[in-house]
Write a protein that holds these residues in place. Structure first.
Motif, PDB file in Angstrom:
ATOM      1  N   UNK A 421       0.851  -1.193   0.000  1.00 16.45           N
ATOM      2  CA  UNK A 421       0.000   0.000   0.000  1.00 16.45           C
ATOM      3  C   UNK A 421       0.885   1.240   0.000  1.00 16.45           C
ATOM      4  N   UNK A 422       0.268   2.384  -0.283  1.00 17.31           N
ATOM      5  CA  UNK A 422       0.955   3.662  -0.185  1.00 17.31           C
ATOM      6  C   UNK A 422       0.343   4.437   0.980  1.00 17.31           C
ATOM      7  N   UNK A 423       1.200   5.047   1.799  1.00 18.82           N
ATOM      8  CA  UNK A 423       0.720   5.826   2.946  1.00 18.82           C
ATOM      9  C   UNK A 423       1.098   7.285   2.717  1.00 18.82           C
ATOM     10  N   UNK A 424       0.106   8.132   2.666  1.00 24.04           N
ATOM     11  CA  UNK A 424       0.318   9.543   2.350  1.00 24.04           C
ATOM     12  C   UNK A 424       1.307  10.202   3.310  1.00 24.04           C
ATOM     13  N   UNK A 425       2.351  10.795   2.754  1.00 22.27           N
ATOM     14  CA  UNK A 425       3.305  11.557   3.542  1.00 22.27           C
ATOM     15  C   UNK A 425       4.371  10.728   4.243  1.00 22.27           C
ATOM     16  N   UNK A 426       4.361   9.395   4.068  1.00 18.81           N
ATOM     17  CA  UNK A 426       5.267   8.542   4.851  1.00 18.81           C
ATOM     18  C   UNK A 426       6.735   8.793   4.511  1.00 18.81           C
ATOM     19  N   UNK A 427       7.064   8.933   3.234  1.00 12.83           N
ATOM     20  CA  UNK A 427       8.468   9.125   2.867  1.00 12.83           C
ATOM     21  C   UNK A 427       9.043  10.405   3.473  1.00 12.83           C
ATOM     22  N   UNK A 428       8.300  11.488   3.398  1.00  6.86           N
ATOM     23  CA  UNK A 428       8.774  12.750   3.976  1.00  6.86           C
ATOM     24  C   UNK A 428       8.869  12.653   5.499  1.00  6.86           C
ATOM     25  N   UNK A 429       7.895  11.980   6.093  1.00  3.89           N
ATOM     26  CA  UNK A 429       7.907  11.805   7.544  1.00  3.89           C
ATOM     27  C   UNK A 429       9.131  11.007   7.966  1.00  3.89           C
ATOM     28  N   UNK A 430       9.437   9.934   7.226  1.00  5.28           N
ATOM     29  CA  UNK A 430      10.612   9.115   7.563  1.00  5.28           C
ATOM     30  C   UNK A 430      11.888   9.964   7.517  1.00  5.28           C
ATOM     31  N   UNK A 431      12.029  10.788   6.499  1.00  4.67           N
ATOM     32  CA  UNK A 431      13.221  11.636   6.393  1.00  4.67           C
ATOM     33  C   UNK A 431      13.319  12.587   7.577  1.00  4.67           C
ATOM     34  N   UNK A 432      12.192  13.199   7.956  1.00  2.63           N
ATOM     35  CA  UNK A 432      12.197  14.136   9.082  1.00  2.63           C
ATOM     36  C   UNK A 432      12.477  13.403  10.393  1.00  2.63           C
ATOM     37  N   UNK A 433      11.865  12.230  10.552  1.00  5.72           N
ATOM     38  CA  UNK A 433      12.076  11.431  11.763  1.00  5.72           C
ATOM     39  C   UNK A 433      13.534  10.990  11.871  1.00  5.72           C
TER      40      UNK A 433
END
Length: 442
Positions: A421-433
């Protein structure tokens, strides 16, 4: 909290189980496992199970941070609780004896998580008790000894972050001789070796047949790995989840293991080193989570809010065990469970990436196998691997039961595939986290 459990299987089918809390006594001489309460629970449970089932063999399994000094007829010293921080008083002297990571592939970890440190403490601080010891055995083998009267060493236990084993060489590490405990290690047996029948008094007390076999036993995470060792080709990864999350990467090179990340090698039931990582995911999850949602909508709300859980919430295990966990930003109380799910998925992903695990199936078994949002989030983070969920919470016991007739002749149940599945905003969140985690770790 850890639990005691007796589970009964027939060709991989769970027939019966019973559990109870595991108790720790405060001491003296140090906090220790209440083995007599555990023993009474096992006898009562065996007696109850034997009334309605025919039991052919007993296979013990336990975590890898407990061991028993045994004398002629019983314990020479209590079985230490691995969370006893007082054991660290020996560290200056113990550090001079500890093998290099390149030999043991066992990182330095807090309290009594290195079994070798427990042994050093017992030898140096409890000499009267230590002098009574005839053998030192891992915790699964303690129960096998108590049931059958045969003392044995076993590689999955000796190779579980103990400092006592050299996985590449397949032999005891230099610590064993340096600490002067080589005479205490009984003969090496395989996890699936029968040690003999139960003792006559146990047969009489439980109603079990006198010929009921006792099998040597296995480290718990390696028990969880067994079904996949016989049903999959390498490379693949198993996340064995409960109080701890153990990431076991079969077929992965050992070269990228780093003790600073709490990555290490365990040893499987056939004596082969397996690249592993670990963090105390179940306990951290419980600290972060509340009573609320853990579905994907809740995950996306947390991501949109920018709120983050930053490690570490247990004080044990993982790359950030020495940092104090913090929740940054605002998150609704009803979404705290989603925050905990997201946190555990991110830590798992980070550790797998650092270990170099990028290929093969990724199987989540144990507690988190039943957390669909965790499995889906992990799959969205790790797009080069297929994720599977084994929702069976008896996975450790099921794996151990396989050792009663090794190798198993029955078909191993397949875990359920988790659709990508795709989760909205997950890639950007991972980078920030990840950036935030890197900052707090400096």
């Amino acid at each position: 909290m850890f639990h005691l459990k007796l589970a009964l299987f027939d060709d991989g089918r769970l027939l019966w189980e019973k559990s109870a809390p595991n108790c720790i006594r405060p001491g003296p001489p140090y906090p220790h496992e209440d083995v007599e309460s555990a023993w009474n629970f096992f006898l009562d449970a065996l007696r109850e199970a034997a009334r309605s089932h025919q039991i052919g063999a007993i296979v013990p399994t336990a975590h890898g941070a407990a061991g028993a000094l045994i004398g002629e007829s019983g314990l020479a010293a209590p079985v230490m609780d691995y969370e006893f921080t007082g054991v660290e008083v020996v560290e200056p002297d113990y550090a001079r004896l500890r093998p290099p990571f390149s030999e043991s592939l066992s990182p330095k970890v807090p309290a009594g998580l290195n079994l070798g440190r427990q042994l050093a403490y017992q030898k140096w601080h409890c000499p009267d008790l230590f002098a009574k010891a005839r053998y030192f055995v891992g915790y699964p083998q303690y129960w096998a000894w108590r049931l059958a009267g045969v003392a044995a060493s076993e590689v999955t236990t000796l190779g579980a972050h103990t400092d006592l084993w050299a996985p590449r060489q397949g032999q005891a590490s230099s610590l064993v001789k340096a600490l002067g405990v080589d005479h205490l290690l009984p003969p090496l047996r395989r996890a699936f070796d029968p040690l003999g029948p139960i003792k006559p008094d146990i047969a009489a007390a439980t109603g079990l047949a006198p010929g009921t076999l006792v099998v040597c036993g296995i480290h718990d995470s390696n028990a969880s790995l067994l079904p996949y060792l016989v049903s999959r080709r390498a490379p693949f990864t198993v996340l064995s989840t409960g109080t701890w999350v153990i990431l076991m990467c079969v077929g992965l090179s050992l070269d990228q293991l780093d003790p600073r990340d709490d990555t290490l090698a365990n040893v499987d039931a056939l004596g082969r080193p397996v690249a592993c990582g670990r963090f105390m995911g179940g306990r951290e999850y419980a600290v972060i989570a509340g009573d609320g949602n853990q579905d994907l909508d809740a995950i996306e709300r947390v991501i949109a809010s920018g709120a983050m859980a930053l490690p570490c919430f247990s004080g044990h295990g993982g790359p950030y065990a020495t940092t104090k966990g913090v929740i940054r930003g605002e998150v609704a109380a009803s979404d705290r469970t989603a925050l905990a799910t997201l946190y555990c998925a991110l830590i798992s992903d980070l550790m797998l990436t650092r270990m170099g695990a990028t290929r093969g199936d990724l199987i989540v078994e144990g507690t988190f196998g039943g957390n669909r949002a965790f499995c889906q989030t992990l799959g969205a983070l790790r797009t080069t691997q297929r994720v599977f969920a084994a929702e069976d919470t008896a996975g450790t016991a099921r794996g151990a039961a396989m050792l009663a007739h090794w190798p198993p002749s029955y078909q191993i149940a397949e875990p359920a595939p988790v659709n990508p599945i795709s989760i909205t905003g997950l890639d950007s969140y991972r980078k920030a986290w990840t950036a935030a985690v890197d900052m707090i770790a400096r």
